[in-house]
Design a protein around this motif. Structure first.
Motif, mmCIF file in Angstrom:
data_model
loop_
_atom_site.group_PDB
_atom_site.id
_atom_site.type_symbol
_atom_site.label_atom_id
_atom_site.label_comp_id
_atom_site.label_asym_id
_atom_site.label_seq_id
_atom_site.Cartn_x
_atom_site.Cartn_y
_atom_site.Cartn_z
ATOM 1 N N PHE B 162 0.765 -1.222 -0.066
ATOM 2 C CA PHE B 162 -0.124 -0.150 -0.092
ATOM 3 C C PHE B 162 0.967 1.213 0.167
ATOM 4 O O PHE B 162 0.602 2.060 -0.807
ATOM 5 N N ALA B 163 1.608 1.382 0.875
ATOM 6 C CA ALA B 163 2.714 2.165 1.142
ATOM 7 C C ALA B 163 3.655 2.601 -0.350
ATOM 8 O O ALA B 163 3.769 4.084 -0.767
ATOM 9 N N LYS B 164 3.961 1.637 -0.837
ATOM 10 C CA LYS B 164 4.829 1.579 -2.006
ATOM 11 C C LYS B 164 3.824 2.405 -3.390
ATOM 12 O O LYS B 164 4.254 3.216 -3.951
ATOM 13 N N GLU B 165 2.675 2.010 -3.337
ATOM 14 C CA GLU B 165 1.773 2.631 -4.199
ATOM 15 C C GLU B 165 1.217 3.823 -3.887
ATOM 16 O O GLU B 165 1.221 4.795 -4.818
ATOM 17 N N HIS B 166 0.736 3.952 -2.821
ATOM 18 C CA HIS B 166 0.043 5.318 -2.494
ATOM 19 C C HIS B 166 0.861 6.251 -1.825
ATOM 20 O O HIS B 166 0.347 7.731 -1.844
ATOM 21 N N ILE B 167 1.837 5.854 -0.904
ATOM 22 C CA ILE B 167 2.569 6.833 -0.080
ATOM 23 C C ILE B 167 4.037 7.090 -0.435
ATOM 24 O O ILE B 167 4.664 6.498 0.429
ATOM 25 N N THR B 168 4.096 7.504 -1.493
ATOM 26 C CA THR B 168 5.428 7.506 -2.118
ATOM 27 C C THR B 168 6.351 8.686 -1.467
ATOM 28 O O THR B 168 7.580 8.510 -1.341
ATOM 29 N N ASP B 169 5.801 9.505 -0.646
ATOM 30 C CA ASP B 169 6.600 10.715 0.075
ATOM 31 C C ASP B 169 7.078 10.350 1.314
ATOM 32 O O ASP B 169 7.462 11.147 1.883
ATOM 33 N N SER B 170 6.742 9.132 1.637
ATOM 34 C CA SER B 170 7.064 8.946 3.301
ATOM 35 C C SER B 170 8.014 7.677 3.326
ATOM 36 O O SER B 170 7.910 6.652 2.313
ATOM 37 N N ASP B 171 8.304 7.481 4.493
ATOM 38 C CA ASP B 171 9.125 6.104 4.840
ATOM 39 C C ASP B 171 8.249 5.077 5.325
ATOM 40 O O ASP B 171 8.830 3.953 5.857
ATOM 41 N N LEU B 172 7.128 5.055 5.164
ATOM 42 C CA LEU B 172 6.132 4.012 5.759
ATOM 43 C C LEU B 172 6.295 2.473 5.252
ATOM 44 O O LEU B 172 6.399 1.478 6.099
ATOM 45 N N GLY B 173 6.493 2.489 3.959
ATOM 46 C CA GLY B 173 6.967 1.207 3.473
ATOM 47 C C GLY B 173 8.178 0.617 3.824
ATOM 48 O O GLY B 173 8.220 -0.513 4.212
ATOM 49 N N VAL B 174 9.166 1.598 3.972
ATOM 50 C CA VAL B 174 10.288 0.991 4.471
ATOM 51 C C VAL B 174 10.185 0.761 6.006
ATOM 52 O O VAL B 174 10.988 -0.405 6.421
ATOM 53 N N ARG B 175 9.443 1.438 6.701
ATOM 54 C CA ARG B 175 9.329 0.888 8.086
ATOM 55 C C ARG B 175 8.520 -0.547 8.206
ATOM 56 O O ARG B 175 9.014 -1.378 9.130
ATOM 57 N N ALA B 176 7.568 -0.396 7.448
ATOM 58 C CA ALA B 176 6.756 -2.002 7.470
ATOM 59 C C ALA B 176 7.834 -2.815 7.043
ATOM 60 O O ALA B 176 7.932 -4.023 7.719
ATOM 61 N N ARG B 177 8.997 -2.744 6.237
ATOM 62 C CA ARG B 177 9.881 -3.763 5.836
ATOM 63 C C ARG B 177 10.736 -4.038 6.895
ATOM 64 O O ARG B 177 11.089 -5.163 7.260
ATOM 65 N N HIS B 178 11.022 -2.908 7.548
ATOM 66 C CA HIS B 178 12.277 -3.274 8.783
ATOM 67 C C HIS B 178 11.535 -3.985 9.743
ATOM 68 O O HIS B 178 11.969 -4.972 10.333
ATOM 69 N N ARG B 179 10.266 -3.755 10.090
ATOM 70 C CA ARG B 179 9.321 -4.408 11.126
ATOM 71 C C ARG B 179 9.416 -5.669 10.931
ATOM 72 O O ARG B 179 9.464 -6.739 11.897
ATOM 73 N N LEU B 180 9.196 -6.180 9.557
ATOM 74 C CA LEU B 180 8.911 -7.381 8.933
ATOM 75 C C LEU B 180 10.238 -8.175 9.506
ATOM 76 O O LEU B 180 10.271 -9.515 9.936
ATOM 77 N N GLU B 181 11.374 -7.623 9.034
ATOM 78 C CA GLU B 181 12.627 -8.334 9.211
ATOM 79 C C GLU B 181 12.832 -8.716 10.574
ATOM 80 O O GLU B 181 13.378 -9.475 10.926
ATOM 81 N N LYS B 182 12.724 -7.531 11.301
ATOM 82 C CA LYS B 182 12.971 -7.599 12.776
ATOM 83 C C LYS B 182 12.121 -8.849 13.405
ATOM 84 O O LYS B 182 12.691 -9.582 14.251
ATOM 85 N N PHE B 183 10.938 -8.890 13.201
ATOM 86 C CA PHE B 183 9.978 -9.930 13.661
ATOM 87 C C PHE B 183 10.453 -11.376 13.316
ATOM 88 O O PHE B 183 10.529 -12.141 13.902
ATOM 89 N N GLN B 184 10.921 -11.176 12.124
ATOM 90 C CA GLN B 184 11.293 -12.735 11.690
ATOM 91 C C GLN B 184 12.709 -12.953 12.377
ATOM 92 O O GLN B 184 12.836 -14.186 12.683
ATOM 93 N N LYS B 185 13.516 -12.040 12.388
ATOM 94 C CA LYS B 185 14.923 -12.404 13.136
ATOM 95 C C LYS B 185 14.514 -12.880 14.417
ATOM 96 O O LYS B 185 14.947 -13.925 15.118
ATOM 97 N N GLU B 186 13.519 -12.256 15.214
ATOM 98 C CA GLU B 186 13.508 -12.190 16.853
ATOM 99 C C GLU B 186 12.546 -13.780 16.696
ATOM 100 O O GLU B 186 13.068 -14.581 17.840
#
Lengths: 184, 693
Positions: B162-186
């Protein structure tokens, strides 16, 4: 006014809290606040006497097992609640009663066996006769209730007050007699 | 608006009416807003300065569909309604999944974006879109665990797309990705650590030497329990406590409330260890067993200092379970001040008045730096004062751990009292607002629980888990072998009464029995709970609650007793306690009134504990102190009131032995002059009588 400490016991999910809320709040459930001082106090009239009931409902804390003994010590009368739709909740009461008798160290404790959710006749698994038999076995009162349909809710509390009165008649009338004698 | 707004306190919000729309019911309040004129008002706005106040309409959603509830996160101006968002995020899991909520938010965003082309509403819509972005961002930050959906993480993936498509001017998409990676690691580390535990756990047990209970200091026990409790409490997921999750966990479709279960397990573990350590003492002497009781009471006090109400309550409950509580002889061997301490600590958890004591205490101390400990007992008072000083001097700040049960009961009751769905088939958001009031407190306490700085001590926990605990029946049987049950109670009592001289000879080393104690153990729970040191501060109201008191005053005392809980309850629960609380083997509680003038009808008396070493002057000084009277004991006379007159206790007498114990223990003190004049009068009267005869 005489005060009565009533403890509502039974497994989780039998609808204890529903009986209590229905009894203390009646039709004013919308105003209910469980955190205030007198949420579980209610004044009722039994046999022409005003009584103040303080109800201790253990709903939500059934699994804190070590606390049960204290609830039992503090209570004067007990409502043993099961759900007519769950056999296990009915079976659990045997142990609960034994624990009460042990804590109270007497065979004669005012209690009433309550088969709740009698509005759910379709889901019934504990027969009314089973309840009546157990009550005979326990030597206590028995009623089927429905907090939802408001059946017998006030009755179980008032019957219990009567049982407590039977076991421990109030002292005041005696005193009156005594003082009368002194006057004579 | 540039005007200074000030809500006037006394007016507040007034309910006006209910408004219904498709899919929502609102409550409309009228809110009076008072304006203060601002110095920096510009010329053009001057005409506004006569506007002193106005009434605004405030709409609060009472019930609605999920879509409507999500819409309400925006105010009518399009900005964020943070209080609604707070309630929503804390409680929505009882009526929707994170996926549903995210979907609703995204759909609304896309729908609004398509409206943005419309010029009239452009500004408003821009604002609304901004709000939805903040909602998602706040949600991700404040409730990250909502997105922990191992192993697929659908919400985070959806959000990234959603962020990639609609909110291109913020880091929301990146934060979602980071969160995902963090959870997987944990998740991976967790799996590994569980494996390690399986391999290493047993090894640890074999290798380490198990230490004994008496090798651990009280302070360490309290600290380690607090370490564990704080950790578990911080991990409690607030929405697990909601009635719809916790109290319906056994029903079909019931949800997992593991974080709550873990807390309860630890609570029970503590109680069970209290019971086990006390009962696992069959070969021991009573005094040794009493030492263990004393240790737990002292540990409880340490927990009070640490503001850990969870283990504190677990210990007090453990001590009050029947198998431990019924060990009269053991309890009787406790020093007086320990018994006072126990009584005071257990009063914190009185069930009277919906647990008002513990509720108020928790609110008072939740975010305080350290506890405010009170005591009626002088020794304890002094000790508390010293403690307080050291806390201040050392800059010590304590966290708080509450007893979770109170929250669970409150939330269960709210869940019972209010329906999930209204008659119009809408989500009853009013219910969730009520739930949030409780949840908000819980969250506040969770942040307070982070303050503790305690290091885990593996040795303690090795001991803790090595304790062999008993089932209810086992405990009961053990308890009965230690002290045989009630039918032989009478014998025990007589025995201990006969052995009185032995006690007396050791009176110096064995402090006097505390009479409230017999009240506690004699199945007098109500008294025990409600009356704070009833016997020491006996006023009129207590007179009523003691069965051995003459009936003359009952009418007078009746109006006062309503709250001070029932004589009846005492009497009723008391069927098996024949001994009077006034009389124990080497103490009496006597009632003393002061004869001020001729009005000897006064009903006010104070209770004094009398020990077998108290002489007349000691007793009189105690009485004077109680009544806050000045004067020397030598100037007063102590008299026992008997049915047929008064018995003067000689000045140098040991009151304990001098009194007439076949009568009520009612005393009066009179000033020397009063006493002498009254006796003179009596003598004269007598002479008169003799003369007339």
């Amino acid at each position: 006014m005489r005060e009565y400490k009533i403890v509502v016991l039974g497994s989780g999910g039998v609808g204890k809290s529903a009986l209590t809320v229905q009894f203390v709040q009646g039709i004013f459930v919308e105003k209910y606040d469980p955190t205030i001082e007198d949420s579980y106090r209610k004044q009722v009239e039994v046999n022409g006497c005003q009584c103040m009931l303080e109800i201790l409902d253990t709903a939500g804390t059934e699994q804190f097992t070590a606390m049960r003994d204290l609830y039992m010590k503090n209570g004067q009368g007990f409502l043993l609640v099961y759900s007519i739709t769950a056999q296990s909740t009915f079976n659990d009461l045997q142990d609960l009663r034994e624990q009460i008798l042990r804590v109270k160290d007497t065979e004669d404790v005012p209690m009433i066996l309550v088969g709740n959710k009698c509005d759910l006749e379709d889901e019934r698994v504990v027969g009314k006769d089973q309840g009546a038999n157990l009550a005979r076995n326990f030597n206590c009162g028995f009623l089927e209730t429905s907090a939802k349909a408001k059946v017998n809710v006030g009755e179980i509390f008032c019957d219990l007050v009567r049982l407590i009165n039977q076991k421990n008649p109030e002292k005041v009338p005696k005193r009156k007699k005594k003082s009368n004698c002194a006057l004579l | 608006m540039d005007l200074g707004r000030q809500e006037s306190q006394d007016e507040g919000n007034r309910f006006w009416r209910e408004e219904r729309e498709e899919g929502a019911v609102y409550m409309v309040y009228l809110k009076r807003v008072t304006y203060r004129s601002h110095d920096r008002l510009e010329e053009g706005e001057k005409f506004m300065s006569h506007l002193m106040w106005e009434t605004l309409k405030v709409r609060v959603i009472k019930a609605g569909t999920l879509e409507r509830l999500v819409e309400c996160m925006e105010t009518c101006q399009g900005d964020l309604d943070s209080s609604h968002l707070n309630v929503f995020l804390s409680t929505y899991r009882t009526f929707a999944t994170p996926e549903q909520v995210l979907k609703t938010l995204i759909n609304r965003f896309i729908m609004l974006k398509s409206c943005a082309k419309d010029d009239d509403r452009k500004e408003m819509v821009e604002e609304q879109l901004k709000t939805i972005r903040s909602v998602i961002s706040i949600w991700l930050d404040t409730h990250p665990d909502d997105f922990r959906e191992h192993p697929d993480y659908p919400c985070l993936l959806d959000l990234e797309d959603f962020a990639k498509e609609h909110i291109t001017d913020s880091d929301l998409g990146v934060r979602a990705r980071h969160r995902l990676e963090k959870f997987q690691k944990e998740a991976k580390t967790l799996e590994e650590s569980i494996e390690e535990m399986h391999l290493g756990g047993r090894h640890g047990l074999n290798g380490d030497k198990i230490i004994l209970f008496n090798q651990i200091s009280n302070r360490s026990v309290a600290e380690q329990l607090t370490f564990k409790d704080a950790e578990l409490f911080r991990k409690v997921v607030p929405h697990h406590c909601l009635g719809a999750v916790w109290s319906r966990r056994r029903k079909k479709g019931g949800k997992n409330a593991s974080s709550v279960v873990a807390t309860i397990q630890q609570f029970n573990n503590v109680s069970l260890r209290v019971i086990a350590t006390v009962l696992n003492t069959r070969g021991m002497k009573t005094s040794q067993r009493a030492k263990i009781l004393q240790r737990w009471i002292e540990i409880a006090q340490e927990l009070r200092d640490l503001k850990n109400f969870s283990s504190l309550r677990a210990i007090i409950s453990g001590l009050q379970t029947h198998p431990v509580y019924r060990l009269r002889k053991t309890w009787a061997a406790l020093p007086k001040n320990i018994m006072v301490l126990f009584t005071e600590l257990s009063e914190i958890f009185s069930n009277e008045n919906n647990q008002i004591t513990s509720r108020e205490l928790l609110m008072k101390e939740a975010t305080a730096k350290f506890p405010d400990i009170e005591s009626q007992n002088k020794t304890l008072q002094r000790r508390n004062l010293l403690k307080r000083q050291s806390w201040i001097e050392n800059g010590i700040v304590q966290g708080t751990v509450p007893y979770l049960g109170t929250f669970l009961t409150d939330l269960t009751m709210i869940d019972t009292a209010f329906p999930d769905i209204t008659d119009d088939n809408l989500i009853n958001f009013e219910k969730h607002r009520k739930e949030f009031e409780v949840i908000a407190q819980l969250k506040l306490l969770q942040s307070a629980a982070q303050i503790y700085q305690i290091v885990k001590d593996e040795n303690f926990w090795t001991w803790f888990y090595s304790v062999n605990v008993y089932t209810d029946t086992e405990s009961h049987d053990l308890s009965c072998t230690i002290e045989p049950p009630s039918d032989s109670n009478a014998k025990i009592k007589k025995k201990s009464a006969r052995s009185l001289p032995v006690f007396r000879s050791r009176a110096g080393s064995v402090p006097n029995r505390y009479p409230v104690f017999s009240t506690c153990l004699g199945h007098r729970p109500v008294k025990f709970d409600s009356a704070k040191f009833a016997l020491f501060s006996c006023g009129l109201e207590n007179r009523k609650s003691m069965s051995s008191i003459p009936d003359t005053l009952s009418t007078l005392a009746a109006p006062i007793m309503t709250h001070h809980s029932s004589t009846s309850s005492v009497v009723s629960s008391d069927s098996d306690n024949p001994s009077s609380p006034f009389r124990s083997s080497d103490t009496y509680v006597i009632r003393v009134s002061v004869n001020s003038t001729s009005d000897s009808d006064t009903h006010v008396y104070k209770s004094i504990m009398l020990t077998n070493t108290d002489h007349t002057h000691t007793v009189i000084s105690k009485v004077l102190e109680k009544y806050c009277m000045e004067g020397k004991p030598e100037d007063y006379r102590l008299l026992q009131i008997l049915e047929d007159g008064e018995l003067l206790i000689p000045e140098r007498a040991n009151v304990f032995y001098a009194l007439n114990n076949s009568s009520e223990l009612n005393f009066v003190i009179k000033s020397r002059e009063d006493y002498e004049t009254s006796t003179l009068k009596r003598q004269k009267k007598r002479r008169f009588k003799k003369l007339s005869l």
